[in-house]
Structures are given as C-alpha cells and as structure tokens.
Design a protein around this motif. Structure first.
Motif, PDB file in Angstrom:
ATOM      1  N   TRP A  56       0.811  -1.214   0.000  1.00 24.63           N
ATOM      2  CA  TRP A  56       0.000   0.000   0.000  1.00 24.63           C
ATOM      3  C   TRP A  56       0.848   1.268   0.000  1.00 24.63           C
ATOM      4  CZ3 TRP A  56      -4.983   0.918  -0.929  1.00 24.63           C
ATOM      5  CH2 TRP A  56      -5.859  -0.172  -0.931  1.00 24.63           C
ATOM      6  N   GLY A  57       2.063   1.161   0.472  1.00 30.18           N
ATOM      7  CA  GLY A  57       2.937   2.330   0.453  1.00 30.18           C
ATOM      8  C   GLY A  57       3.210   2.845  -0.949  1.00 30.18           C
ATOM      9  N   LEU A  58       2.937   2.012  -1.964  1.00 31.32           N
ATOM     10  CA  LEU A  58       3.158   2.442  -3.341  1.00 31.32           C
ATOM     11  C   LEU A  58       2.234   3.595  -3.723  1.00 31.32           C
ATOM     12  CD1 LEU A  58       4.908   1.557  -5.807  1.00 31.32           C
ATOM     13  CD2 LEU A  58       2.909   0.297  -6.617  1.00 31.32           C
ATOM     14  N   SER A  92      16.037   4.467  -2.736  1.00 32.22           N
ATOM     15  CA  SER A  92      16.290   3.070  -2.355  1.00 32.22           C
ATOM     16  C   SER A  92      17.612   2.913  -1.608  1.00 32.22           C
ATOM     17  CB  SER A  92      16.284   2.175  -3.594  1.00 32.22           C
ATOM     18  OG  SER A  92      17.365   2.490  -4.457  1.00 32.22           O
ATOM     19  N   LEU A  93      18.518   3.877  -1.789  1.00 32.22           N
ATOM     20  CA  LEU A  93      19.777   3.844  -1.041  1.00 32.22           C
ATOM     21  C   LEU A  93      19.578   4.267   0.411  1.00 32.22           C
ATOM     22  CD1 LEU A  93      22.205   5.410  -3.689  1.00 32.22           C
ATOM     23  CD2 LEU A  93      21.911   2.990  -3.133  1.00 32.22           C
ATOM     24  N   LEU A  94      18.469   4.964   0.674  1.00 31.89           N
ATOM     25  CA  LEU A  94      18.200   5.462   2.027  1.00 31.89           C
ATOM     26  C   LEU A  94      17.347   4.507   2.843  1.00 31.89           C
ATOM     27  CD1 LEU A  94      17.431   9.205   1.134  1.00 31.89           C
ATOM     28  CD2 LEU A  94      19.602   8.221   1.925  1.00 31.89           C
ATOM     29  N   PHE A  95      16.352   3.888   2.202  1.00 31.96           N
ATOM     30  CA  PHE A  95      15.476   2.958   2.928  1.00 31.96           C
ATOM     31  C   PHE A  95      14.753   2.075   1.917  1.00 31.96           C
ATOM     32  CE2 PHE A  95      13.659   7.269   2.717  1.00 31.96           C
ATOM     33  CZ  PHE A  95      12.622   7.060   1.826  1.00 31.96           C
ATOM     34  N   PRO A  96      14.228   0.926   2.368  1.00 29.89           N
ATOM     35  CA  PRO A  96      13.508   0.028   1.457  1.00 29.89           C
ATOM     36  C   PRO A  96      12.253   0.704   0.903  1.00 29.89           C
ATOM     37  CG  PRO A  96      14.110  -1.101   3.490  1.00 29.89           C
ATOM     38  CD  PRO A  96      14.365   0.361   3.720  1.00 29.89           C
ATOM     39  N   LEU A  97      12.005   0.512  -0.380  1.00 29.83           N
ATOM     40  CA  LEU A  97      10.838   1.121  -1.025  1.00 29.83           C
ATOM     41  C   LEU A  97       9.761   0.062  -1.265  1.00 29.83           C
ATOM     42  CD1 LEU A  97      12.517   3.423  -3.713  1.00 29.83           C
ATOM     43  CD2 LEU A  97      11.754   4.028  -1.414  1.00 29.83           C
ATOM     44  N   PRO A  98       8.488   0.476  -1.176  1.00 28.35           N
ATOM     45  CA  PRO A  98       7.373  -0.459  -1.415  1.00 28.35           C
ATOM     46  C   PRO A  98       7.132  -0.625  -2.923  1.00 28.35           C
ATOM     47  CG  PRO A  98       6.508   1.690  -0.839  1.00 28.35           C
ATOM     48  CD  PRO A  98       8.014   1.799  -0.727  1.00 28.35           C
ATOM     49  N   LEU A  99       8.047  -1.256  -3.626  1.00 31.29           N
ATOM     50  CA  LEU A  99       7.943  -1.386  -5.065  1.00 31.29           C
ATOM     51  C   LEU A  99       7.184  -2.640  -5.466  1.00 31.29           C
ATOM     52  CD1 LEU A  99      11.624  -0.457  -6.056  1.00 31.29           C
ATOM     53  CD2 LEU A  99       9.618   1.044  -6.055  1.00 31.29           C
ATOM     54  N   PRO A 100       6.510  -2.598  -6.615  1.00 31.24           N
ATOM     55  CA  PRO A 100       5.878  -3.821  -7.129  1.00 31.24           C
ATOM     56  C   PRO A 100       6.951  -4.809  -7.566  1.00 31.24           C
ATOM     57  CG  PRO A 100       5.705  -2.055  -8.736  1.00 31.24           C
ATOM     58  CD  PRO A 100       6.265  -1.433  -7.494  1.00 31.24           C
ATOM     59  N   GLU A 101       6.712  -6.047  -7.332  1.00 26.05           N
ATOM     60  CA  GLU A 101       7.666  -7.092  -7.700  1.00 26.05           C
ATOM     61  C   GLU A 101       6.953  -8.215  -8.441  1.00 26.05           C
ATOM     62  OE1 GLU A 101       9.801  -8.456  -4.321  1.00 26.05           O
ATOM     63  OE2 GLU A 101      10.664  -6.491  -3.847  1.00 26.05           O
ATOM     64  N   GLY A 102       7.723  -9.001  -9.131  1.00 24.45           N
ATOM     65  CA  GLY A 102       7.164 -10.133  -9.867  1.00 24.45           C
ATOM     66  C   GLY A 102       8.143 -10.606 -10.918  1.00 24.45           C
ATOM     67  N   ALA A 103       7.697 -11.554 -11.718  1.00 26.42           N
ATOM     68  CA  ALA A 103       8.583 -12.143 -12.716  1.00 26.42           C
ATOM     69  C   ALA A 103       8.836 -11.174 -13.853  1.00 26.42           C
ATOM     70  CB  ALA A 103       7.942 -13.408 -13.256  1.00 26.42           C
TER      71      ALA A 103
END
Length: 267
Positions: A196-198, A256-267
């Motif tokens: 949801w952070g996206l 992304s170098l500062l903190f983890p981002l809520p990115l979509p992931e998948g194949a």
C-alpha cells in the motif's frame, strides 16, 4: 508572408498522445522479455540520450557528441559486466567528468549526463532484480502524470509552476499529475498485490519525473533549441520523450539507497 495559424489550447494534443504511445510502445517486448534484450535496448537509448545532450551543448562539435554517446554506452556496459560492486557510481560518473572537461555549460551537461547514466543502470538492475512490474509501474506513472497534468492544466489553467523555465506548466496540472500517479499506484496495489505504500510513493516519483522534464526544458532553453534532436520526425528526440522517466528512475535509485521502497515485484 502569411503567418502560420496559432495552435489552440489542444493544438499539441496529437504530439502529446504520440509521446505517450512511444513511451508505452518502445521496448514493450524487451521489457517483457528482460535479460539481454532489455539491456541492449537501454544501452542504446543511454548512448543516444547522452549524444543528444552533448549535441545540444556543443552544436559545432558533432564528433564530440558522437564520442560521448559511445563512451556512455561503453561505460554502462562495463559497469554491468565487470565485478566492481559498490564502485558502480564511480564508473558511471566518467561520462559526466568528460562532459565537465570538454562541453559548454559544463556543470549542466555533467549533472544531466550522470543522471542519464544512473537511469540506464537502474532500469537494467530493477528489471533483473524486481521483475517487469516495477518497470511497467514507472512507465505507467510517468505517462499518467503527463496525461493528467496536460488535460487538467489546459482546462483549469491558473498559477504557473515554474514560468521562467517551463511557461506552460501550471500548479493545477502538476497536482493533477500527482493524483494520476497515485491512481497508478493504487491500481498496482489492487491488481498486482503491491504494498500500500506504493500509493504514497507514486506521487513522489511523479514529482521527480516532472522535475526531470523541467530540467531538460531548461537545458534546451539555455542551448536555444526546440528539440534534443530530430531522430523522431516531427516529435523531437529520444531525450524529449524520456526526460521524465530519467527523473523518476533517478529518484527511485536515490531513495532506495536510504530505505527500502514499497515497489511492485514479480517475474
């Protein structure tokens, strides 16, 4: 001599829509396939955009621009294939340093060349490590931000966002672009299962994309050119079509170098 008729409020709509189609269409198969095919596409586009950048700054030195485009492609390839680990920013900054030494408006050219290099590297790494959804999200939010900003800005008008550099951009269009990006984030949450952070991250990245667009407009204004090149007949150059994507990808990389981002992931 007859004056050319003035364009109406929506006079450049076909051009804007074609730009959106180009953004969505160029490399669609490569984004889907990933791997070597996508890497080659990004390598070529990176070299072309650096060539366009230097060409604008150094119009009387065509071979300098060509050499810089080749250098950018070679250095990005080296970063991808050589085991340099955390030293990748040092390798990517080489074209920027050469720009600072050879090209007019050195600081401007150097900073933007570095941004292009980071964007090219990050696109390949994101596609390999996070999968195709993150690339599709980036392209979709840039397009949605541009389209929403265009229609709302032209319809409502109002105060200008940055009149000295980009006189056509309004605050109403800029904010509408953020809203459009948030809708893209929401779509990925609901349809792809992204965090949801996206929804919050998407407008932030859209703002970075808008600033990337404004930065290129400023460079063209200083160089007194309308388009970065004529590679796309009637619609400018590659940099004109991907300037916002550069800003968006650079923002994702830095955050992304500062903190983890809520990115979509998948194949």
């Amino acid at each position: 001599m007859r004056r050319a008729p003035k364009q109406g409020r929506w006079g450049d709509l076909p051009k804007r829509m074609l730009s959106a189609v180009i953004m969505l269409g160029v490399g669609a198969i490569d984004v889907w396939m990933g791997g070597l095919s996508f890497a080659i596409l990004v390598l070529v586009l990176t070299g072309v955009m650096v060539w366009e950048l230097v060409r604008m700054q150094q119009p009387n030195g065509p071979w300098v621009a060509i050499a810089m485009g080749v250098l950018a492609t070679v250095m990005l390839y080296a970063v991808l294939v050589l085991p340099i680990g955390p030293l990748w920013p040092l390798a990517l900054i080489v074209p920027a340093l050469v720009c600072a030494a050879l090209v007019q408006h050195r600081k401007v050219a150097a900073v933007y060349a570095f941004a292009i290099m980071i964007a090219g590297f990050a696109l390949i790494v994101l596609r390999d490590e996070a999968g195709r959804p993150v690339i599709l999200w980036l392209v979709a939010l840039v397009v949605a931000s541009d389209v929403m900003g265009y229609f709302v800005g032209r319809s409502l008008g109002g105060p200008k966002f940055w009149p000295r550099i980009s006189p056509n951009k309004t605050w109403s269009g800029t904010i509408a672009g953020w809203f459009g990006a948030a809708l893209v984030g929401l779509a990925f949450v609901l349809l792809q299962g992204a965090p949801w952070g996206l929804v919050v991250l998407s407008p932030v990245i859209a703002l970075a994309g808008q600033l990337g667009d404004i930065a290129e407009s400023w460079i063209k204004r200083r160089a007194q050119v309308k388009d970065s090149s004529r590679l796309i007949p009637g619609h400018g150059g590659v940099l004109d079509r991907f300037d916002a994507l550069i800003g968006a990808v650079v923002a994702v990389t830095l955050l992304s170098l500062l903190f983890p981002l809520p990115l979509p992931e998948g194949a």
